[in-house]
Design a protein around this motif. Structure first.
Motif, PDB file in Angstrom:
ATOM      1  N   GLN A  21       1.005  -1.190  -0.088  1.00 18.27           N
ATOM      2  CA  GLN A  21      -0.083  -0.124  -0.092  1.00 18.27           C
ATOM      3  C   GLN A  21       0.686   1.103  -0.103  1.00 18.27           C
ATOM      4  OE1 GLN A  21      -2.325  -0.411   3.109  1.00 18.27           O
ATOM      5  NE2 GLN A  21      -4.041  -1.888   3.126  1.00 18.27           N
ATOM      6  N   GLU A  23       1.354   4.205  -1.641  1.00 16.51           N
ATOM      7  CA  GLU A  23       0.359   5.077  -0.832  1.00 16.51           C
ATOM      8  C   GLU A  23       0.404   5.571   0.018  1.00 16.51           C
ATOM      9  OE1 GLU A  23      -3.101   8.597  -2.336  1.00 16.51           O
ATOM     10  OE2 GLU A  23      -2.670   7.341  -3.723  1.00 16.51           O
ATOM     11  N   ARG A  24      -0.073   4.705   0.445  1.00 18.41           N
ATOM     12  CA  ARG A  24      -0.627   5.194   2.164  1.00 18.41           C
ATOM     13  C   ARG A  24       0.844   4.870   2.990  1.00 18.41           C
ATOM     14  NH1 ARG A  24      -4.423   1.229   6.718  1.00 18.41           N
ATOM     15  NH2 ARG A  24      -3.961   3.005   7.929  1.00 18.41           N
ATOM     16  N   GLU A  53       2.528   8.611   2.838  1.00 14.61           N
ATOM     17  CA  GLU A  53       1.703   9.328   3.554  1.00 14.61           C
ATOM     18  C   GLU A  53       2.010   9.646   5.002  1.00 14.61           C
ATOM     19  OE1 GLU A  53      -2.532   8.978   2.881  1.00 14.61           O
ATOM     20  OE2 GLU A  53      -2.377   9.481   0.340  1.00 14.61           O
TER      21      GLU A  53
END
Length: 109
Positions: A30, A32-33, A36
């Motif tokens: 995951q 993108e997460r 972030e």
């Protein structure tokens, strides 16, 4: 743990939670997460002037980008981590960064 850290105002542990979440998200692909979470942790570490934590987070971000194919960004992150570790006189961590930089430069050709 994250909710407790935030509620107690423990920013060091909150940053560690974000970085750990980032690493877990990498394992789950995951990305993108993960990026972030790493970014949120890095912001807190910089606010706290925690150079060792910042260097570790930058290296983890570099590894995530390297594994995701973003080699040029990985080089930038590995180099930032190396410079911090060199300033901290942490030879082991600096060497790890240099090995990561070597792998990235090999990939770039």
């Amino acid at each position: 743990a994250f909710i407790v850290c935030r509620a107690c105002g423990d920013q060091e542990d909150e940053a560690a939670c974000y970085c750990n979440i980032g690493s877990a998200c990498v394992q789950l692909r995951q990305m993108e997460r993960a990026f972030e979470s790493y970014d949120l942790g890095l912001r807190i570490l910089r606010k706290l002037n925690d150079k060792r934590g910042e260097a570790e987070c930058l290296h983890n971000m570099g590894a995530a980008n390297f594994n995701d194919g973003n080699t040029e960004l990985a080089v930038k992150l590995f180099d930032e981590a190396f410079q911090l570790n060199r300033g901290l006189k942490d030879a082991r961590a600096a060497t790890l960064c240099l090995n990561s930089l070597k792998a990235a430069y090999i990939r770039l050709g």
